[in-house]
Scaffold this motif. Structure first.
Motif, PDB file in Angstrom:
ATOM      1  N   SER A  91       0.761  -1.287   0.009  1.00 19.23           N
ATOM      2  CA  SER A  91      -0.048  -0.102   0.049  1.00 19.23           C
ATOM      3  C   SER A  91       0.823   1.291   0.038  1.00 19.23           C
ATOM      4  CB  SER A  91      -0.908   0.114   1.115  1.00 19.23           C
ATOM      5  OG  SER A  91      -0.126  -0.351   2.412  1.00 19.23           O
ATOM      6  N   SER A  94       2.550   4.118  -5.400  1.00 21.88           N
ATOM      7  CA  SER A  94       1.554   4.795  -6.002  1.00 21.88           C
ATOM      8  C   SER A  94       1.049   3.899  -7.096  1.00 21.88           C
ATOM      9  CB  SER A  94       2.189   6.059  -6.748  1.00 21.88           C
ATOM     10  OG  SER A  94       2.958   5.669  -7.958  1.00 21.88           O
ATOM     11  N   TRP A  95      -0.181   4.237  -7.631  1.00 25.25           N
ATOM     12  CA  TRP A  95      -0.609   3.527  -8.768  1.00 25.25           C
ATOM     13  C   TRP A  95       0.277   3.173  -9.949  1.00 25.25           C
ATOM     14  CZ3 TRP A  95      -2.193   4.757 -13.731  1.00 25.25           C
ATOM     15  CH2 TRP A  95      -3.399   3.696 -14.332  1.00 25.25           C
ATOM     16  N   ALA A  96       1.048   4.371 -10.270  1.00 28.80           N
ATOM     17  CA  ALA A  96       1.832   4.443 -11.345  1.00 28.80           C
ATOM     18  C   ALA A  96       3.041   3.475 -11.402  1.00 28.80           C
ATOM     19  CB  ALA A  96       2.350   5.754 -11.818  1.00 28.80           C
ATOM     20  N   VAL A  98       3.034   0.934  -9.403  1.00 29.93           N
ATOM     21  CA  VAL A  98       2.015  -0.516  -9.476  1.00 29.93           C
ATOM     22  C   VAL A  98       2.316  -1.017 -10.775  1.00 29.93           C
ATOM     23  CG1 VAL A  98       0.365  -1.805  -9.216  1.00 29.93           C
ATOM     24  CG2 VAL A  98       0.950  -0.192  -7.466  1.00 29.93           C
ATOM     25  N   ARG A  99       1.826   0.047 -11.691  1.00 31.13           N
ATOM     26  CA  ARG A  99       2.035  -0.037 -13.129  1.00 31.13           C
ATOM     27  C   ARG A  99       3.116  -0.582 -13.879  1.00 31.13           C
ATOM     28  NH1 ARG A  99      -2.083   1.226 -16.843  1.00 31.13           N
ATOM     29  NH2 ARG A  99      -0.746   0.275 -18.482  1.00 31.13           N
ATOM     30  N   GLU A 102       4.529  -4.062 -12.699  1.00 32.92           N
ATOM     31  CA  GLU A 102       3.866  -5.124 -13.163  1.00 32.92           C
ATOM     32  C   GLU A 102       4.195  -5.263 -14.353  1.00 32.92           C
ATOM     33  OE1 GLU A 102      -0.718  -5.022 -10.656  1.00 32.92           O
ATOM     34  OE2 GLU A 102      -0.407  -4.359 -12.585  1.00 32.92           O
ATOM     35  N   ARG A 119      -3.005  -7.515   0.011  1.00 34.23           N
ATOM     36  CA  ARG A 119      -3.056  -7.247  -1.432  1.00 34.23           C
ATOM     37  C   ARG A 119      -3.151  -8.582  -2.443  1.00 34.23           C
ATOM     38  NH1 ARG A 119      -1.478  -3.638  -5.676  1.00 34.23           N
ATOM     39  NH2 ARG A 119      -1.514  -2.006  -3.723  1.00 34.23           N
ATOM     40  N   LYS A 124      -8.071  -7.256  -8.213  1.00 32.22           N
ATOM     41  CA  LYS A 124      -7.115  -6.733  -9.395  1.00 32.22           C
ATOM     42  C   LYS A 124      -6.031  -7.757  -9.326  1.00 32.22           C
ATOM     43  CE  LYS A 124      -8.350  -2.207 -10.024  1.00 32.22           C
ATOM     44  NZ  LYS A 124      -8.299  -1.374  -8.898  1.00 32.22           N
TER      45      LYS A 124
END
Ligand code: ADP
Ligand code: ZN
Length: 719
Positions: A91, A94-96, A98-99, A102, A119, A124
């Motif tokens: 957690s 940031s979302w970016a 994570v992208r 991945e 998580r 997702k």
């Protein structure tokens, strides 16, 4: 795997280590055969490597479940610093981020992915894992701190229960579960909850041979002892106190005395705690004074001592807390400062508990801790027996083994004490009885008219602490009793009367006066030490510039080897244990330059590594034991007597120590003139055989002296 000649070769390549720790090799082999595994190893045993190395040798991604964000980050940093593709998802990012992580995973650039359990089961994430499985494969699931799955453990986390679903989703992905919790109940729970398939279970010994355990009396000078230990230790330490208030007080006092120190307890804000922790991990400060809130998640490998300035609550937590030192396998010291006042404080805390069952358990546990603190047996034997492990004793690395306490006859004192109890009509507690014995003038005594008793003032020759020690020991040995009504009134029993009637004697293990060990340093050692300091500050600089902890760059043991061996070329540098290929490329030049610069400034040459193997032999415990006594100024004969071995054995220990580069001041035993004569004789007749040297010296100098000087000469000429 094909690119490596052997597992050892792979170990050296990725992690820089020369050998596996006990158990690791077998676990790695079984992991490579896709078996399910349950690994129970004490802290510092080297659990992580058990799944990290297989992860690197197998195609696909290894998914590591780990409960703490800080732990995750540490491990990933350490891996990345070895050039290994590792990353984490939790957690805190940031979302970016994570992208992009991945994407890296799907591109096959990551071998180890660390995730928090919550998580893992997110909506997702599972579809993402499906994709990973399909595209690049999942080689294994590793569940770290697996005891979190068990309600019987001390760290139960409900999210861990859901890991079962993961097992159902990927039934063919082999799983490894790892924990440092020792009880069999928890072990069974792990196996069941995680649905391990015929797991091979590895249970390592819980003995931590590199930790020195000791209990010291806590009194007025304890603070200066503490300070001295801090000042003479090169490296970090944790000091545990019972309450926030004590933490703050002690931290303040240490700071006044110039120690770099920070506090840690639940009363600080989250930010303060996390920043204090980071500063400790990164060696910005040397000391952390903490309550037990400072716990799991501290996997700093180079903590050199843990001090319990107050009594720990129970043996298991003591084992775990003290065990936070010396994870890197280097020597570390675990000290409890103990006095009877602490017991009262803990009893008070126990009384505050509302649940009676809890109170009972806590009292029982306290009893075991007191037994440990007062115990005269090998500390390891006591600790390990708590975990159901039998240990033969005589570890040679605890206070009771190194400085056995003499048993003293205290029968007369016991008679004085018990007769005072009798004369006070068995209506008072320990402190009052001691006041009477020592002839105190206070109101209570005056009111009771006890200054008239024949036992009034007959115990002035002993301090109140000594009387307390006797009283505790009498209670402990069941020679007197105490009421459990909260007033702790002393009551005589049959055994007490036997003592009073002179039918029974009383023996006490009296704590020896501890002489602080002062390190003797000769020139060679001072050089190593000075170079080590420079390497440390270089390490700190590099670590800071990358925002990681210094041990991530190189472990203490690796720096020490550099300082001792002074490698001059990259190839010599690469042979040092702890230097893998990636670190060699990354740091080799800069460290070499530092070492070469130092050598030039000090007119030194390289110290060639021991032939064939690049490991410097480490002294054994029995040798260290001898050395410790020797450094305290005991003669060889005295040491032999204390340790109950022959004088030649002790001399041999010293010779072996000298030859593996340990500091032994031989002038203590052989005068400088005699040293010179022996050296001349060696020059004349060679050093291989003792007899000719002895003869050459006109049989005037003992074999022991010759041996010592010869070892010194050999060590000098090996450079
Ligand atoms: P655990 O998780 O069991 O507490 P770690 O995996 O954190 O232990 O390892 C403890 C320390 O030992 C780490 O600093 C690690 O780098 C070191 N270590 C692990 N395996 C070896 C080995 N084979 N040789 C030398 N050091 C090792
Ligand atoms: Zn011992």
């Amino acid at each position: 795997m094909a690119q490596f000649r052997s597992l050892e070769h792979a170990l050296k390549h990725f992690f820089g280590y020369d050998t596996f720790r006990p158990g690791q090799r077998q676990i790695v082999e079984q992991a490579l055969q896709n078996q399910d595994l349950l690994v129970v190893m004490p802290t510092g045993g080297g659990k992580s490597l058990c799944f990290q190395l297989p992860a690197l040798l197998k195609p696909g991604l290894t998914v590591v479940v780990s409960p703490l964000i800080a732990l995750m980050q540490d491990q990933v940093e350490a891996l990345q610093d070895n050039g290994i593709g590792a990353t984490f998802l939790n957690s805190s990012i940031s979302w970016a981020q994570v992208r992009s992580r991945e994407e890296a995973i799907l591109a096959g650039r990551v071998k180890l992915l660390y995730v928090a359990p919550e998580r893992l089961l997110g909506e997702k994430f599972l579809p993402f894992l499906d994709l990973v499985k399909h595209q690049i494969g999942i080689s294994r699931l590793a569940i770290d701190e697996a005891h979190c799955v068990s309600e019987w453990g001390h760290d139960f986390r409900p999210e861990y229960r859901q890991l079962q679903q993961l097992r159902q989703r990927y039934p063919n992905v082999p799983t490894i579960a790892l924990t440092a919790t020792a009880t069999s109940r928890v072990r069974e729970d792990i196996s069941q909850q995680l649905a391990l398939r015929q797991p091979t279970i590895h249970i390592a010994s819980f003995n931590r041979p590199n930790l020195y355990y000791e209990v010291r009396p806590k009194h007025k000078q304890s603070y200066s002892e503490l300070l001295q230990q801090i000042r003479t230790t090169d490296g970090s330490g944790i000091i545990y106190c019972l309450s926030r208030k004590k933490v703050d007080e002690l931290a303040f006092r240490l700071k006044q005395d110039g120690v770099k120190v920070l506090p840690y307890h639940a009363g600080l804000s989250d930010e303060e705690r996390s920043s204090n922790q980071t500063r400790f991990l990164r060696d910005d400060v040397q000391i952390m004074v903490a309550t037990i809130a400072f716990g799991m998640g501290i996997n700093k490998p180079d903590v050199r001592f843990v001090i319990h300035y107050d009594l720990p609550r129970n043996i298991e937590s003591y084992y775990q807390e003290a065990g936070r030192s010396g994870r890197d396998g280097e020597p570390a010291r675990c000290t409890i400062f103990f006095n009877y006042g602490d017991i009262k404080t803990i009893e008070f805390l126990i009384d505050q508990k509302s649940d009676e069952q809890e109170q009972r358990i806590a009292r029982q546990q306290l009893r075991r801790v007191i037994d440990y603190a007062e115990g005269t047996d090998c500390r390891r034997t006591i600790q390990l027996s708590y975990f159901g492990e039998r240990f033969a004793g005589n570890c040679g690395n605890c206070d009771n083994c190194c400085h056995p306490k003499p048993q003293e006859d205290w029968t007369i004192e016991a008679q004085k004490f018990l007769s005072c109890v009798a004369r006070c009509k068995e209506r008072f507690g320990i402190n009052y009885i001691i006041d009477v014995l020592r002839g105190a003038k206070n109101q209570k005594i005056a009111q009771n008219g006890h200054q008239e008793l024949s036992t009034y003032g007959i115990g002035k020759d002993k301090s109140a602490d000594e009387w307390k020690m006797l009283a505790r020991s009498l209670l402990h040995q069941n020679l007197v009793e105490q009421t459990a009504d909260g007033y702790s009134v002393l009551k005589l029993n049959d055994l007490s009367w036997q003592i009073l009637r002179r039918q029974r004697e009383v023996y006490l293990a009296v704590p020896a006066q501890q002489t602080p060990t002062l390190e003797y340093r000769d020139r060679a050692e001072a050089e190593v030490e000075m170079l080590l300091q420079r390497l440390r500050s270089l390490r700190k600089q590099l670590a800071d510039s990358q925002g990681v902890a210094p041990y991530v760059v190189f472990a203490d043991s690796t720096l020490k080897l550099m300082a001792q061996q002074r490698p001059q070329t990259l190839s010599e540098f690469g042979k040092i244990s702890g230097v893998g290929d990636y670190k060699l490329a990354q740091y080799g030049d800069i460290f070499l330059r530092e070492i070469q610069g130092y050598c030039q400034e000090h007119g030194l040459t390289a110290q060639p590594a021991v032939k064939n193997k690049s490991i410097t032999p480490q002294p054994t415990y029995t040798q260290l034991n001898t050395l410790e006594l020797y450094r305290q100024g005991f003669t060889v004969e005295e040491i032999a007597e204390k340790r109950n071995v022959r004088v030649t054995t002790i001399v041999n220990h010293l010779c072996e120590l000298i030859e593996i580069n340990q500091l032994v001041d031989i002038t203590q035993m052989v005068s400088p003139e005699r040293q010179l004569h022996i050296l001349e004789a060696i020059k004349a007749v060679g050093a291989d055989v003792l007899k000719p040297i002895y003869t050459h010296l006109g049989e005037q100098i003992s074999y022991e002296e010759i041996k010592l000087v010869r070892s010194w000469w050999r060590q000098q000429n090996r450079r």
